[in-house]
Each structure stands twice: as structure tokens, then as C-alpha cells.
Design a protein around this motif. Structure first.
Motif, PDB file in Angstrom:
ATOM      1  N   VAL A 103       0.836  -1.205   0.000  1.00 15.24           N
ATOM      2  CA  VAL A 103       0.000   0.000   0.000  1.00 15.24           C
ATOM      3  C   VAL A 103       0.868   1.251   0.000  1.00 15.24           C
ATOM      4  O   VAL A 103       0.626   2.196  -0.759  1.00 15.24           O
ATOM      5  N   GLY A 104       1.902   1.273   0.824  1.00 15.65           N
ATOM      6  CA  GLY A 104       2.801   2.430   0.865  1.00 15.65           C
ATOM      7  C   GLY A 104       3.507   2.662  -0.459  1.00 15.65           C
ATOM      8  O   GLY A 104       3.637   3.802  -0.910  1.00 15.65           O
ATOM      9  N   LEU A 105       3.947   1.584  -1.096  1.00 16.92           N
ATOM     10  CA  LEU A 105       4.622   1.698  -2.389  1.00 16.92           C
ATOM     11  C   LEU A 105       3.679   2.261  -3.452  1.00 16.92           C
ATOM     12  O   LEU A 105       4.041   3.191  -4.185  1.00 16.92           O
ATOM     13  N   VAL A 106       2.476   1.739  -3.525  1.00 19.09           N
ATOM     14  CA  VAL A 106       1.519   2.212  -4.534  1.00 19.09           C
ATOM     15  C   VAL A 106       1.144   3.672  -4.275  1.00 19.09           C
ATOM     16  O   VAL A 106       1.103   4.489  -5.201  1.00 19.09           O
ATOM     17  N   LEU A 107       0.883   4.023  -3.022  1.00 18.40           N
ATOM     18  CA  LEU A 107       0.547   5.414  -2.714  1.00 18.40           C
ATOM     19  C   LEU A 107       1.718   6.351  -2.977  1.00 18.40           C
ATOM     20  O   LEU A 107       1.538   7.474  -3.457  1.00 18.40           O
ATOM     21  N   GLY A 108       2.935   5.889  -2.671  1.00 17.38           N
ATOM     22  CA  GLY A 108       4.121   6.701  -2.945  1.00 17.38           C
ATOM     23  C   GLY A 108       4.331   6.933  -4.430  1.00 17.38           C
ATOM     24  O   GLY A 108       4.616   8.059  -4.866  1.00 17.38           O
ATOM     25  N   VAL A 109       4.188   5.888  -5.237  1.00 22.61           N
ATOM     26  CA  VAL A 109       4.329   6.020  -6.691  1.00 22.61           C
ATOM     27  C   VAL A 109       3.233   6.930  -7.245  1.00 22.61           C
ATOM     28  O   VAL A 109       3.488   7.792  -8.091  1.00 22.61           O
ATOM     29  N   ALA A 110       2.006   6.785  -6.750  1.00 19.37           N
ATOM     30  CA  ALA A 110       0.902   7.636  -7.220  1.00 19.37           C
ATOM     31  C   ALA A 110       1.168   9.097  -6.871  1.00 19.37           C
ATOM     32  O   ALA A 110       0.931   9.991  -7.698  1.00 19.37           O
ATOM     33  N   LEU A 142       4.128  10.491  -6.398  1.00 21.11           N
ATOM     34  CA  LEU A 142       5.246  10.937  -7.229  1.00 21.11           C
ATOM     35  C   LEU A 142       4.788  11.243  -8.656  1.00 21.11           C
ATOM     36  O   LEU A 142       5.175  12.264  -9.224  1.00 21.11           O
ATOM     37  N   LEU A 143       3.940  10.385  -9.204  1.00 24.22           N
ATOM     38  CA  LEU A 143       3.418  10.624 -10.558  1.00 24.22           C
ATOM     39  C   LEU A 143       2.569  11.885 -10.605  1.00 24.22           C
ATOM     40  O   LEU A 143       2.600  12.618 -11.605  1.00 24.22           O
ATOM     41  N   ARG A 144       1.843  12.147  -9.558  1.00 22.02           N
ATOM     42  CA  ARG A 144       1.008  13.356  -9.528  1.00 22.02           C
ATOM     43  C   ARG A 144       1.863  14.615  -9.471  1.00 22.02           C
ATOM     44  O   ARG A 144       1.551  15.623 -10.107  1.00 22.02           O
ATOM     45  N   VAL A 145       2.951  14.556  -8.696  1.00 22.88           N
ATOM     46  CA  VAL A 145       3.854  15.709  -8.586  1.00 22.88           C
ATOM     47  C   VAL A 145       4.560  15.949  -9.918  1.00 22.88           C
ATOM     48  O   VAL A 145       4.739  17.099 -10.341  1.00 22.88           O
ATOM     49  N   LEU A 146       4.968  14.898 -10.595  1.00 22.83           N
ATOM     50  CA  LEU A 146       5.712  15.019 -11.848  1.00 22.83           C
ATOM     51  C   LEU A 146       4.828  15.440 -13.018  1.00 22.83           C
ATOM     52  O   LEU A 146       5.340  15.933 -14.029  1.00 22.83           O
ATOM     53  N   SER A 147       3.537  15.238 -12.932  1.00 19.65           N
ATOM     54  CA  SER A 147       2.676  15.576 -14.069  1.00 19.65           C
ATOM     55  C   SER A 147       2.120  16.967 -13.985  1.00 19.65           C
ATOM     56  O   SER A 147       2.254  17.738 -13.159  1.00 19.65           O
TER      57      SER A 147
END
Length: 132
Positions: free
Chosen positions: A118-125, A127-132
Motif C-alpha cells: 500500500v505504501g509503495l503504490v501510494l508513494g508512486v501515485a 510521485l506521478l502526480r507531482v511530476l505531471s
């Protein structure tokens, strides 16, 4: 005078019989420590269920299916941990009463894997939101 044996020699019936019907009573401190461990695992299960409810209720930057799967994963982990708490309490109490080695607790692995995923998926999500 009664024919009743002294209190310390009477067999007291307690539930579950599969635990208390075996061996001899261990030092009460050990039984109470085992109960505290059970309660800590039960709280951990409730916390995982609360986390599942929070993930499901919040508006996260995730696809609804992914968000639902994460919530389901945490809910499943919470239920497994809560059920495992009772099972491990009984195994440990029985081992103490029979004066054998204490059993291991595989529930910790369930918690670590579920929280890590859960932490990995939320962290990746995030990060993707910040980068987009």
C-alpha cells in the motif's frame, strides 16, 4: 466439614477447553503478557481495517479500481491479523501450560507485506502526480 476439596485443588472449568483443559496453570504474569500481546494484535487488525476505510473514502489520485484493491488488501490483512491474534493466543497459552517451546507468529509478515504494498503504490501515485 464438607467433602469438597480445598480451593487450590479444585478443577475450575474455563473456556476454551482446548486451551485451559491441558497442562497446568503457568505463572499468571505470563498469561497476562500473552493476553496483552493478543490485544496488541487485535488493535493492529483494527488499525488496518481503519486504513482500508480511509483509503476507500478519500479522493486519492488513483484509478478507482486500484484504490479499491488497496482498500481490499488492507481490509483482508486486518481480518487475517485479527483472526491470527486469537489463534496465536491459544497456541501460546497451550504451549505455556504444557511447558513446551513457544510457537512463532507468522502474522507479522502479513502486516509488513500489506503495508509495504500500500505504501509503495501510494508513494508512486503521489510521485506521478507531482511530476505531471
Amino acid at each position: 466439614m464438607t467433602d469438597e476439596p480445598p480451593r487450590e485443588h479444585r478443577k475450575v472449568r474455563r473456556w476454551p477447553e482446548s486451551v485451559f483443559g491441558q497442562g497446568v496453570d503457568p505463572d499468571p504474569r505470563f498469561s497476562l503478557a500473552n493476553e496483552r500481546t493478543f490485544l496488541a494484535w487485535a488493535r493492529t487488525g483494527l488499525a488496518l481495517l481503519a486504513g482500508a476505510a480511509a483509503i476507500d473514502a478519500l479522493d486519492l489520485p488513483l484509478h478507482p479500481v486500484v484504490q479499491g484493491l488497496l482498500a481490499a488488501l488492507l481490509a483482508l490483512a486486518g481480518m487475517l491479523v485479527a483472526a491470527s491474534a486469537a489463534w496465536n493466543w491459544a497456541r501460546t497459552e497451550r504451549a505455556m501450560r504444557l511447558d513446551v517451546s513457544l510457537p512463532g507468529n507468522p502474522a507479522m509478515l502479513v502486516v509488513i507485506v500489506a503495508v509495504a504494498v500500500v505504501g509503495l503504490v501510494l508513494g508512486v501515485a503521489s510521485l506521478l502526480r507531482v511530476l505531471s
